[in-house]
Design an enzyme around this catalytic site. Structure first.
Site, PDB file in Angstrom:
ATOM      1  N   GLU A   1      -7.147   4.419   7.678  1.00 57.11           N
ATOM      2  CA  GLU A   1      -6.892   5.684   7.492  1.00 57.11           C
ATOM      3  C   GLU A   1      -8.272   6.486   6.592  1.00 57.11           C
ATOM      4  O   GLU A   1      -8.337   7.541   7.051  1.00 57.11           O
ATOM      5  CB  GLU A   1      -5.815   6.071   6.496  1.00 57.11           C
ATOM      6  CG  GLU A   1      -4.356   5.888   7.344  1.00 57.11           C
ATOM      7  CD  GLU A   1      -3.130   5.259   6.728  1.00 57.11           C
ATOM      8  OE1 GLU A   1      -3.104   5.449   5.345  1.00 57.11           O
ATOM      9  OE2 GLU A   1      -2.151   5.034   7.495  1.00 57.11           O
TER      10      GLU A   1
ATOM     11  N   ASN B   1       0.904  -1.343  -0.188  1.00 54.43           N
ATOM     12  CA  ASN B   1       0.020   0.093   0.141  1.00 54.43           C
ATOM     13  C   ASN B   1       0.772   1.219  -0.006  1.00 54.43           C
ATOM     14  O   ASN B   1       1.534   1.620   0.942  1.00 54.43           O
ATOM     15  CB  ASN B   1      -0.872   0.100   1.220  1.00 54.43           C
ATOM     16  CG  ASN B   1      -1.717   1.129   1.475  1.00 54.43           C
ATOM     17  OD1 ASN B   1      -1.697   1.950   0.705  1.00 54.43           O
ATOM     18  ND2 ASN B   1      -2.337   1.381   2.636  1.00 54.43           N
ATOM     19  N   TRP B   2       1.027   1.679  -1.113  1.00 53.82           N
ATOM     20  CA  TRP B   2       1.998   3.093  -1.371  1.00 53.82           C
ATOM     21  C   TRP B   2       1.404   4.390  -0.579  1.00 53.82           C
ATOM     22  O   TRP B   2       1.908   5.284  -0.421  1.00 53.82           O
ATOM     23  CB  TRP B   2       2.292   3.416  -2.852  1.00 53.82           C
ATOM     24  CG  TRP B   2       2.837   2.152  -3.318  1.00 53.82           C
ATOM     25  CD1 TRP B   2       3.506   0.876  -3.058  1.00 53.82           C
ATOM     26  CD2 TRP B   2       3.371   2.083  -4.756  1.00 53.82           C
ATOM     27  NE1 TRP B   2       4.031   0.213  -3.639  1.00 53.82           N
ATOM     28  CE2 TRP B   2       4.241   0.912  -5.069  1.00 53.82           C
ATOM     29  CE3 TRP B   2       3.472   3.079  -5.840  1.00 53.82           C
ATOM     30  CZ2 TRP B   2       4.693   0.715  -6.328  1.00 53.82           C
ATOM     31  CZ3 TRP B   2       4.103   2.957  -6.937  1.00 53.82           C
ATOM     32  CH2 TRP B   2       4.800   1.634  -7.344  1.00 53.82           C
ATOM     33  N   LYS B   3      -0.032   4.264  -0.266  1.00 47.32           N
ATOM     34  CA  LYS B   3      -0.633   5.254   0.404  1.00 47.32           C
ATOM     35  C   LYS B   3      -0.311   6.610  -0.774  1.00 47.32           C
ATOM     36  O   LYS B   3      -0.353   6.344  -1.894  1.00 47.32           O
ATOM     37  CB  LYS B   3      -0.151   5.845   1.534  1.00 47.32           C
ATOM     38  CG  LYS B   3      -0.184   4.582   2.387  1.00 47.32           C
ATOM     39  CD  LYS B   3      -0.067   4.796   3.785  1.00 47.32           C
ATOM     40  CE  LYS B   3       0.311   3.496   4.822  1.00 47.32           C
ATOM     41  NZ  LYS B   3      -0.037   3.702   6.178  1.00 47.32           N
TER      42      LYS B   3
ATOM     43  N   GLY C   1       2.790  -1.190   4.356  1.00 45.43           N
ATOM     44  CA  GLY C   1       2.634   0.434   3.913  1.00 45.43           C
ATOM     45  C   GLY C   1       4.099   0.859   3.863  1.00 45.43           C
ATOM     46  O   GLY C   1       4.835   0.512   2.774  1.00 45.43           O
ATOM     47  N   GLY C   2       4.829   1.341   4.911  1.00 46.37           N
ATOM     48  CA  GLY C   2       6.112   1.947   4.726  1.00 46.37           C
ATOM     49  C   GLY C   2       7.100   1.301   3.935  1.00 46.37           C
ATOM     50  O   GLY C   2       7.789   1.602   2.953  1.00 46.37           O
TER      51      GLY C   2
ATOM     52  N   GLU D   1      -5.466  -5.220  10.446  1.00 47.18           N
ATOM     53  CA  GLU D   1      -4.433  -4.281  10.571  1.00 47.18           C
ATOM     54  C   GLU D   1      -4.936  -3.499  12.195  1.00 47.18           C
ATOM     55  O   GLU D   1      -5.718  -2.537  12.040  1.00 47.18           O
ATOM     56  CB  GLU D   1      -4.602  -3.269   9.573  1.00 47.18           C
ATOM     57  CG  GLU D   1      -4.263  -3.825   8.135  1.00 47.18           C
ATOM     58  CD  GLU D   1      -3.550  -2.536   7.363  1.00 47.18           C
ATOM     59  OE1 GLU D   1      -2.655  -2.961   6.707  1.00 47.18           O
ATOM     60  OE2 GLU D   1      -4.473  -1.731   7.136  1.00 47.18           O
TER      61      GLU D   1
ATOM     62  N   GLY E   1       2.082   2.038  10.812  1.00 46.29           N
ATOM     63  CA  GLY E   1       3.127   3.430  10.699  1.00 46.29           C
ATOM     64  C   GLY E   1       3.781   3.681  12.039  1.00 46.29           C
ATOM     65  O   GLY E   1       4.426   4.670  12.125  1.00 46.29           O
TER      66      GLY E   1
ATOM     67  N   SER F   1       3.403  -2.036  10.483  1.00 42.88           N
ATOM     68  CA  SER F   1       4.813  -2.262  10.709  1.00 42.88           C
ATOM     69  C   SER F   1       5.358  -3.290  10.378  1.00 42.88           C
ATOM     70  O   SER F   1       6.446  -3.804  11.122  1.00 42.88           O
ATOM     71  CB  SER F   1       5.134  -1.771  12.084  1.00 42.88           C
ATOM     72  OG  SER F   1       4.359  -0.232  12.345  1.00 42.88           O
TER      73      SER F   1
ATOM     74  N   HIS G   1      -9.591   0.583   4.891  1.00 44.20           N
ATOM     75  CA  HIS G   1      -8.108   1.022   5.395  1.00 44.20           C
ATOM     76  C   HIS G   1      -8.383   1.953   6.620  1.00 44.20           C
ATOM     77  O   HIS G   1      -9.494   2.837   6.706  1.00 44.20           O
ATOM     78  CB  HIS G   1      -7.080   1.480   4.508  1.00 44.20           C
ATOM     79  CG  HIS G   1      -5.881   1.576   5.213  1.00 44.20           C
ATOM     80  ND1 HIS G   1      -5.465   2.531   5.877  1.00 44.20           N
ATOM     81  CD2 HIS G   1      -4.953   0.591   4.992  1.00 44.20           C
ATOM     82  CE1 HIS G   1      -4.355   2.384   6.273  1.00 44.20           C
ATOM     83  NE2 HIS G   1      -3.705   1.539   5.813  1.00 44.20           N
TER      84      HIS G   1
HETATM   85  C1  PEP Z   1      -0.865   0.080   5.936  1.00 40.41           C
HETATM   86  O1  PEP Z   1      -1.006   1.413   5.786  1.00 40.41           O
HETATM   87  O2  PEP Z   1      -1.775  -0.875   5.450  1.00 40.41           O
HETATM   88  C2  PEP Z   1       0.143  -0.402   6.771  1.00 40.41           C
HETATM   89  C3  PEP Z   1       0.185  -1.526   7.388  1.00 40.41           C
HETATM   90  O3  PEP Z   1       1.303   0.533   6.989  1.00 40.41           O
HETATM   91  P1  PEP Z   1       2.711  -0.029   7.702  1.00 40.41           P
HETATM   92  O4  PEP Z   1       3.237  -1.087   7.302  1.00 40.41           O
HETATM   93  O5  PEP Z   1       3.455   1.330   7.383  1.00 40.41           O
HETATM   94  O6  PEP Z   1       2.276  -0.101   9.131  1.00 40.41           O
END
Ligand code: PEP
Length: 254
Positions: free
Chosen positions: A98, A10-12, A235-236, A168, A174, A214, A96
């Site tokens: 967010e 997920n590049w956001k 994500g990151g 999640e 994050g 994470s 998600h």
């Molecule tokens: C996400 O946004 O779906 C996610 C899991 O982010 P991160 O890996 O950065 O915690």
């Protein structure tokens, strides 16, 4: 029952067109042929280009991060599921945290988005998970049950089979705090039991449930080794080709 193992990135809201192209090329070049399905979920502007780049590569698919709940119409600035499908993408992340938090998406709206995504030929990657205060209150299973019952469990079993679930925990997204492998396993097992209750054991055993929060190259192997964890939503760490590919390579040998 052998389930599909999946790592989705997920590049956001990151990476302009050139940066996204370079990342996709970097990932495509270094990903080996394996039975892990990799799904790249960039912002909308990248969908068509990356779909063309990955066209014909068996183990890489493309997904969006959201879609509107309506088929089409006067919704300035929005993108429909059918438009996403027409780019060559085949997945869409829905629910998600967010989106739930910053765009007020509730379970009723998400159920509509799930319906339109499926009707348009997309596979939803449906996210669920609790905030820290819910976990601390010990009501995380109740919350996840509600999210799944309200957002997904209205589906008939033949369409439910097209769903990927991502657990999640919001406190791990994050933040650098990962759920322990045991916490992830416990919730994934619980989610699978809910699916079994609603759709039967066979469908429960074939539904991919991803962990997100994470997840990094140094913790992915332990998380992915849990029996009910079928991969990750990243994500990151999906923004660096080497890290992302290392995560894709983190499954135990089957
Ligand atoms: C996400 O946004 O779906 C996610 C899991 O982010 P991160 O890996 O950065 O915690």
């Amino acid at each position: 029952m052998k389930r599909q193992r999946i790592v989705a990135g997920n590049w956001k809201m990151n990476l302009d067109f050139n940066e996204g192209r370079d990342l996709a090329i970097g990932i495509i070049r270094s990903i080996g042929s394996s039975d892990v399905l990799t799904i790249l979920c960039p912002p909308f502007i990248h969908l068509h280009y990356i779909s063309v780049l990955t066209n014909g590569i068996a183990n890489i698919e493309v997904g969006a991060q959201n879609c509107h709940s309506a088929r089409n119409g006067a919704f300035t600035g929005e993108v429909s599921a059918a438009m996403i499908k027409s780019t060559g993408a085949s997945y869409v992340i829905l629910g998600h945290s967010e989106r739930r938090e910053f765009f007020d998406e509730d379970d009723a709206l998400l159920a509509e988005k799930v319906n339109i995504a499926l009707a348009s030929g997309l596979h939803p990657i449906f996210c669920c998970g609790e905030k820290l205060e819910v976990r601390e209150a010990g009501t995380h299973e109740h919350l996840v049950r509600t999210q799944l019952e309200n957002g997904l469990f209205h589906l008939d079993s033949d369409v439910f089979a097209k769903i990927v679930i991502a657990y999640e925990p919001v406190w791990a997204i994050g933040t650098g705090k990962t759920a322990s492998p045991a916490q992830a396993q416990e919730m994934h097992k619980f989610i699978r039991s809910l699916i079994a209750e609603r759709y039967g054991q066979e469908i429960a055993d074939s539904t991919a449930i991803l962990y997100g929060g994470s997840c990094k190259p140094d913790n992915a192997a332990e998380i992915f080794s849990q029996p009910d964890v079928d991969g990750g939503l990243i994500g990151g760490a999906s923004l660096k080709a080497a890290d992302f590919v290392a995560i894709v390579d983190s499954f135990p040998q089957s």
